[in-house]
Design a protein around this motif. Structure first.
Motif, PDB file in Angstrom:
ATOM      1  N   TYR A   1       0.994  -1.120   0.086  1.00  0.00           N
ATOM      2  CA  TYR A   1      -0.205   0.050  -0.083  1.00  0.00           C
ATOM      3  C   TYR A   1       0.797   1.330   0.090  1.00  0.00           C
ATOM      4  O   TYR A   1       0.134   2.318   0.223  1.00  0.00           O
ATOM      5  N   GLU A   2       2.031   1.093  -0.237  1.00  0.00           N
ATOM      6  CA  GLU A   2       3.158   2.319  -0.032  1.00  0.00           C
ATOM      7  C   GLU A   2       2.755   3.336  -1.206  1.00  0.00           C
ATOM      8  O   GLU A   2       2.919   4.564  -0.871  1.00  0.00           O
ATOM      9  N   ALA A   3       2.168   3.073  -2.467  1.00  0.00           N
ATOM     10  CA  ALA A   3       1.747   3.906  -3.279  1.00  0.00           C
ATOM     11  C   ALA A   3       0.792   5.005  -2.866  1.00  0.00           C
ATOM     12  O   ALA A   3       1.051   6.308  -3.302  1.00  0.00           O
ATOM     13  N   TRP A   4       0.023   4.594  -2.080  1.00  0.00           N
ATOM     14  CA  TRP A   4      -1.259   5.435  -1.209  1.00  0.00           C
ATOM     15  C   TRP A   4      -0.334   6.296  -0.273  1.00  0.00           C
ATOM     16  O   TRP A   4      -0.883   7.777  -0.385  1.00  0.00           O
ATOM     17  N   TYR A   5       0.483   6.036   0.375  1.00  0.00           N
ATOM     18  CA  TYR A   5       0.979   6.852   1.303  1.00  0.00           C
ATOM     19  C   TYR A   5       1.776   7.780   0.727  1.00  0.00           C
ATOM     20  O   TYR A   5       2.088   8.839   1.117  1.00  0.00           O
ATOM     21  N   MET A   6       2.521   7.487  -0.394  1.00  0.00           N
ATOM     22  CA  MET A   6       3.399   8.461  -1.068  1.00  0.00           C
ATOM     23  C   MET A   6       2.618   9.210  -1.927  1.00  0.00           C
ATOM     24  O   MET A   6       3.329  10.061  -2.434  1.00  0.00           O
ATOM     25  N   ASP A   7       1.419   9.105  -2.090  1.00  0.00           N
ATOM     26  CA  ASP A   7       0.488   9.978  -3.136  1.00  0.00           C
ATOM     27  C   ASP A   7       0.616  11.593  -2.632  1.00  0.00           C
ATOM     28  O   ASP A   7       0.353  12.020  -1.336  1.00  0.00           O
ATOM     29  N   ASN A   8       1.479  12.446  -3.259  1.00  0.00           N
ATOM     30  CA  ASN A   8       1.657  13.756  -2.833  1.00  0.00           C
ATOM     31  C   ASN A   8       0.530  14.967  -3.297  1.00  0.00           C
ATOM     32  O   ASN A   8       0.880  16.028  -3.404  1.00  0.00           O
ATOM     33  N   GLY A   9      -0.637  14.310  -3.948  1.00  0.00           N
ATOM     34  CA  GLY A   9      -1.622  15.509  -4.402  1.00  0.00           C
ATOM     35  C   GLY A   9      -2.456  15.814  -3.093  1.00  0.00           C
ATOM     36  O   GLY A   9      -2.216  15.213  -2.251  1.00  0.00           O
ATOM     37  N   PRO A  10      -3.136  16.786  -3.466  1.00  0.00           N
ATOM     38  CA  PRO A  10      -3.156  17.573  -4.755  1.00  0.00           C
ATOM     39  C   PRO A  10      -2.169  18.575  -4.625  1.00  0.00           C
ATOM     40  O   PRO A  10      -2.391  19.488  -5.767  1.00  0.00           O
ATOM     41  N   CYS A  11      -1.374  18.823  -3.628  1.00  0.00           N
ATOM     42  CA  CYS A  11      -0.580  20.369  -3.718  1.00  0.00           C
ATOM     43  C   CYS A  11       0.813  19.607  -3.197  1.00  0.00           C
ATOM     44  O   CYS A  11       1.281  19.861  -2.077  1.00  0.00           O
ATOM     45  N   PRO A  12       1.546  19.139  -4.009  1.00  0.00           N
ATOM     46  CA  PRO A  12       2.956  18.541  -3.687  1.00  0.00           C
ATOM     47  C   PRO A  12       3.904  19.576  -3.225  1.00  0.00           C
ATOM     48  O   PRO A  12       4.656  19.272  -2.354  1.00  0.00           O
ATOM     49  N   GLU A  13       3.969  20.950  -3.686  1.00  0.00           N
ATOM     50  CA  GLU A  13       4.628  21.570  -3.151  1.00  0.00           C
ATOM     51  C   GLU A  13       4.280  22.199  -1.653  1.00  0.00           C
ATOM     52  O   GLU A  13       5.194  22.960  -1.076  1.00  0.00           O
ATOM     53  N   LYS A  14       3.307  21.783  -1.168  1.00  0.00           N
ATOM     54  CA  LYS A  14       2.914  22.088   0.217  1.00  0.00           C
ATOM     55  C   LYS A  14       2.933  20.648   0.911  1.00  0.00           C
ATOM     56  O   LYS A  14       2.658  20.975   2.277  1.00  0.00           O
ATOM     57  N   LEU A  15       3.403  19.777   0.328  1.00  0.00           N
ATOM     58  CA  LEU A  15       3.313  18.481   1.202  1.00  0.00           C
ATOM     59  C   LEU A  15       4.579  18.262   1.996  1.00  0.00           C
ATOM     60  O   LEU A  15       5.558  18.148   1.348  1.00  0.00           O
ATOM     61  N   VAL A  16       4.579  17.786   3.186  1.00  0.00           N
ATOM     62  CA  VAL A  16       5.886  17.109   3.815  1.00  0.00           C
ATOM     63  C   VAL A  16       5.349  15.753   4.219  1.00  0.00           C
ATOM     64  O   VAL A  16       4.542  15.373   5.056  1.00  0.00           O
ATOM     65  N   TYR A  17       6.358  14.887   3.678  1.00  0.00           N
ATOM     66  CA  TYR A  17       6.221  13.330   4.265  1.00  0.00           C
ATOM     67  C   TYR A  17       6.859  13.153   5.347  1.00  0.00           C
ATOM     68  O   TYR A  17       7.961  13.736   5.696  1.00  0.00           O
ATOM     69  N   GLN A  18       6.054  12.533   6.485  1.00  0.00           N
ATOM     70  CA  GLN A  18       6.664  12.022   7.515  1.00  0.00           C
ATOM     71  C   GLN A  18       7.082  10.459   7.638  1.00  0.00           C
ATOM     72  O   GLN A  18       6.266   9.820   7.430  1.00  0.00           O
ATOM     73  N   LEU A  19       8.316  10.493   8.122  1.00  0.00           N
ATOM     74  CA  LEU A  19       8.918   8.840   8.386  1.00  0.00           C
ATOM     75  C   LEU A  19       8.892   8.438   9.779  1.00  0.00           C
ATOM     76  O   LEU A  19       9.012   9.432  10.611  1.00  0.00           O
ATOM     77  N   VAL A  20       8.510   7.287  10.010  1.00  0.00           N
ATOM     78  CA  VAL A  20       8.591   6.625  11.200  1.00  0.00           C
ATOM     79  C   VAL A  20       9.422   5.588  11.382  1.00  0.00           C
ATOM     80  O   VAL A  20       9.120   4.846  10.225  1.00  0.00           O
TER      81      VAL A  20
END
Length: 320
Positions: free
Chosen positions: A53-72
């Motif tokens: 399911y990682e593709a859904w977690y990595m979806d950066n829409g709708p505003c990639p320029e405003k998205l911060v990915y959080q890793l644990v």
């Protein structure tokens, strides 16, 4: 001018469907939604191993320029490899979760457990900094214990290793969400650091977002945005001394149905019910018969059934 307003990282909630819903509020042609969105927690180990399911977690829409990915995660090697994978996608940056106090996360040495390992945490940031192309940040709590001096020491160490931004949820690990967040710690810590400090915890309204924003360099909200997805637009309007549309509640029936439609569009079927139930646990708080409607929704085993229950409630309320 108000500080940036940020959607907090929330497990099973900070997905694209919620971001799309929040972005739908606001006036045409004007800035919409949050200034930044944090993704839900992404397991570094699952991402590296290629979970289904990682593709859904990595979806950066709708505003990639405003998205911060959080890793644990609990492994420097896995977090670095996961960060390198995320670097291939457009985003504002990467955040490391050093604040989650969920027992399972803490036991594995991730989340707030990092705050008990100062040298390891510093080494992680030092290794990550040249590998992260955008902003590198950390979200944390006061610590394993209520020790402000140690909190300052911990944050300064990460700052020295190249960290760009910190968000503090001012509770200890053992507090979880009990009691009140100790907001007095935020302006105190802010004075001790050179890098920006965001504040998070117990924000109950758009007006309180503005009031608390004077204590920090960015204001992060989580549960409030689930109850009121329009709150970012409302807070922005208040900050600009404009007429806040949020003073008049949006169409709750339409908003709930739109969320279910977005969930079906942007999440895989195995996620539908868990994500819908978590959202409506908060969104139903807008209703007079909140617990009854929530119970009826949670009995349903399909999104179609949840739509039927939701529409029926508003039809009954509107009936003469």
């Amino acid at each position: 001018m108000a500080v940036p307003f940020i959607l907090a990282p929330m497990a099973e909630l900070g997905h694209r469907a919620l971001r799309e819903l929040i972005e739908s509020f606001g006036s045409p042609g004007a800035p919409r939604g949050a200034h930044e969105y944090y993704s839900e927690m992404i397991s570094a180990g699952a991402l590296v191993s290629g979970g289904p399911y990682e593709a859904w977690y990595m979806d950066n829409g709708p505003c990639p320029e405003k998205l911060v990915y959080q890793l644990v995660g609990n492994s420097q090697e896995q977090i670095i490899r996961a960060a390198e994978l995320l670097n291939r996608l457009q985003s504002l940056g990467i955040d490391i979760n050093m604040g989650c106090s969920a027992p399972a996360i803490k036991r594995m040495g991730a989340g707030v457990a990092w705050m008990g390992r100062l040298d390891e945490a510093g080494a992680l940031i030092r290794a990550l900094r040249p590998r992260v192309k955008g902003r590198l940040s950390v979200k944390l709590r006061i610590g394993l214990e209520d020790d402000f001096e140690y909190l300052v020491q911990f944050c300064r160490r990460l700052e020295e290793e190249g960290l760009d931004f910190i968000t503090l949820h001012p509770r200890c690990a053992r507090d979880k969400f009990r009691g009140r967040a100790k907001w007095a710690y935020i302006p105190l810590l802010r004075r001790e650091l050179k890098i920006p400090l965001g504040g998070n915890g117990d924000i109950g309204s758009a007006q309180e977002m503005l009031e608390r924003s004077g204590d920090c360099d960015a204001l992060m909200v989580g549960r409030l945005a689930l109850k009121q997805p329009w709150v970012f637009d409302q807070a922005r309007a208040l900050a600009e001394e404009a007429e806040a549309e949020g003073d008049i509640a949006p169409d709750l029936c339409r908003t709930g149905l739109e969320f279910l439609d977005l969930l079906e569009r942007y999440q895989p079927p195995p996620f539908y019910l868990s994500r819908a139930r978590r959202f409506f646990a908060y969104f139903c708080q807008n209703l007079t018969w909140a617990s009854h409607v929530q119970k009826m929704l949670f009995r349903e085993e399909t999104l179609t059934g949840m739509r039927r229950v939701w529409e029926s409630h508003f039809a009954e309320v509107a009936a003469p």
